[in-house]
Design a protein around this motif. Sequence first.
Motif, PDB file in Angstrom:
ATOM      1  N   LEU A  33      31.240 -40.432  10.187  1.00  0.00           N
ATOM      2  CA  LEU A  33      30.256 -40.444   9.098  1.00  0.00           C
ATOM      3  C   LEU A  33      29.258 -39.302   9.268  1.00  0.00           C
ATOM      4  N   TYR A  34      28.902 -39.015  10.515  1.00  0.00           N
ATOM      5  CA  TYR A  34      27.981 -37.907  10.783  1.00  0.00           C
ATOM      6  C   TYR A  34      28.594 -36.559  10.368  1.00  0.00           C
ATOM      7  N   VAL A  35      29.897 -36.414  10.533  1.00  0.00           N
ATOM      8  CA  VAL A  35      30.572 -35.182  10.092  1.00  0.00           C
ATOM      9  C   VAL A  35      30.321 -34.985   8.602  1.00  0.00           C
ATOM     10  N   GLU A  54      25.547 -45.706   7.758  1.00  0.00           N
ATOM     11  CA  GLU A  54      25.308 -45.479   9.186  1.00  0.00           C
ATOM     12  C   GLU A  54      24.406 -46.561   9.774  1.00  0.00           C
ATOM     13  N   ARG A  55      23.336 -46.894   9.060  1.00  0.00           N
ATOM     14  CA  ARG A  55      22.411 -47.923   9.547  1.00  0.00           C
ATOM     15  C   ARG A  55      23.110 -49.276   9.647  1.00  0.00           C
ATOM     16  N   ARG A  56      23.863 -49.637   8.634  1.00  0.00           N
ATOM     17  CA  ARG A  56      24.555 -50.932   8.643  1.00  0.00           C
ATOM     18  C   ARG A  56      25.626 -50.988   9.725  1.00  0.00           C
ATOM     19  N   LEU A  57      26.343 -49.894   9.911  1.00  0.00           N
ATOM     20  CA  LEU A  57      27.380 -49.851  10.944  1.00  0.00           C
ATOM     21  C   LEU A  57      26.750 -50.004  12.329  1.00  0.00           C
ATOM     22  N   LEU A  58      25.686 -49.265  12.587  1.00  0.00           N
ATOM     23  CA  LEU A  58      25.055 -49.308  13.903  1.00  0.00           C
ATOM     24  C   LEU A  58      24.398 -50.664  14.160  1.00  0.00           C
ATOM     25  N   TYR A 103      26.153 -42.681  25.422  1.00  0.00           N
ATOM     26  CA  TYR A 103      26.674 -42.066  24.194  1.00  0.00           C
ATOM     27  C   TYR A 103      26.210 -42.878  22.979  1.00  0.00           C
ATOM     28  N   HIS A 104      26.279 -44.193  23.102  1.00  0.00           N
ATOM     29  CA  HIS A 104      25.805 -45.098  22.050  1.00  0.00           C
ATOM     30  C   HIS A 104      24.340 -44.785  21.730  1.00  0.00           C
ATOM     31  N   GLY A 105      23.533 -44.601  22.765  1.00  0.00           N
ATOM     32  CA  GLY A 105      22.124 -44.262  22.568  1.00  0.00           C
ATOM     33  C   GLY A 105      21.933 -42.947  21.835  1.00  0.00           C
ATOM     34  N   PHE A 106      22.751 -41.953  22.173  1.00  0.00           N
ATOM     35  CA  PHE A 106      22.680 -40.673  21.460  1.00  0.00           C
ATOM     36  C   PHE A 106      23.056 -40.852  19.989  1.00  0.00           C
ATOM     37  N   LEU A 107      24.078 -41.650  19.715  1.00  0.00           N
ATOM     38  CA  LEU A 107      24.461 -41.897  18.322  1.00  0.00           C
ATOM     39  C   LEU A 107      23.313 -42.531  17.542  1.00  0.00           C
ATOM     40  N   ARG A 109      20.120 -42.244  18.218  1.00  0.00           N
ATOM     41  CA  ARG A 109      19.077 -41.230  18.046  1.00  0.00           C
ATOM     42  C   ARG A 109      19.429 -40.259  16.919  1.00  0.00           C
ATOM     43  N   TRP A 110      20.689 -39.832  16.881  1.00  0.00           N
ATOM     44  CA  TRP A 110      21.116 -38.899  15.838  1.00  0.00           C
ATOM     45  C   TRP A 110      21.073 -39.552  14.460  1.00  0.00           C
ATOM     46  N   ARG A 111      21.300 -40.871  14.403  1.00  0.00           N
ATOM     47  CA  ARG A 111      21.200 -41.571  13.121  1.00  0.00           C
ATOM     48  C   ARG A 111      19.770 -41.481  12.600  1.00  0.00           C
ATOM     49  N   LYS A 112      18.805 -41.601  13.494  1.00  0.00           N
ATOM     50  CA  LYS A 112      17.400 -41.487  13.082  1.00  0.00           C
ATOM     51  C   LYS A 112      17.086 -40.083  12.574  1.00  0.00           C
ATOM     52  N   ASP A 113      17.702 -39.074  13.186  1.00  0.00           N
ATOM     53  CA  ASP A 113      17.518 -37.693  12.697  1.00  0.00           C
ATOM     54  C   ASP A 113      18.038 -37.577  11.269  1.00  0.00           C
ATOM     55  N   PHE A 114      19.214 -38.128  11.011  1.00  0.00           N
ATOM     56  CA  PHE A 114      19.766 -38.094   9.651  1.00  0.00           C
ATOM     57  C   PHE A 114      18.869 -38.875   8.691  1.00  0.00           C
ATOM     58  N   GLU A 115      18.380 -40.021   9.132  1.00  0.00           N
ATOM     59  CA  GLU A 115      17.538 -40.868   8.287  1.00  0.00           C
ATOM     60  C   GLU A 115      16.281 -40.128   7.837  1.00  0.00           C
ATOM     61  N   ARG A 116      15.739 -39.267   8.718  1.00  0.00           N
ATOM     62  CA  ARG A 116      14.531 -38.489   8.400  1.00  0.00           C
ATOM     63  C   ARG A 116      14.870 -37.113   7.812  1.00  0.00           C
TER      64      ARG A 116
END
Length: 149
Positions: A33-35, A54-58, A103-107, A109-116
């Motif tokens: 999804l990030y791609v 992404e939010r719902r999946l995580l 790795y889960h933690g990085f995912l 964190r990156w979701r929050k970057d996309f969210e903002r």
Amino acid sequence: MADYLTGYYLWIKALHIIFVMSWMAGMLYLPRLYVYHAQSKPGSELSETLKIMERRLLRGIINPAMIASFIFGGLLLMVPGVLVSPLGWLHVKLLFVLLLSAYHGFLARWRKDFERDQNQRSHTFYRMINEIPAVFMIIIVIMVVIKPF
């Protein structure tokens, strides 16, 4: 308690496998999804839809599945007779579970970057990191099934 767990060993093991599979499915899908998100324009309809997905999946699948995997994995370790020497395979497995958790933690964190709308990474980066959980999964399964040391 340990003797009590022995009677439910197969159920605990089955639930552990089910939740690990769910965790892994999410860990393999979220970077995909990030791609697509990295290729979309911030603020676009696609970008906003991906944020929701992404939010719902995580939060709805990946996080609960990881927690349940840890709970049932921990219970498995408490069942008498499960841990027999040598335990080198278990140490390697736990190391890669720890790395998978990072790795889960990085995912997350990156979701929050996309969210903002502050993602700084390319779709190529997310394509490459998408392979990490598969490699970790292969190592973990080999450790558990083959027990090479």
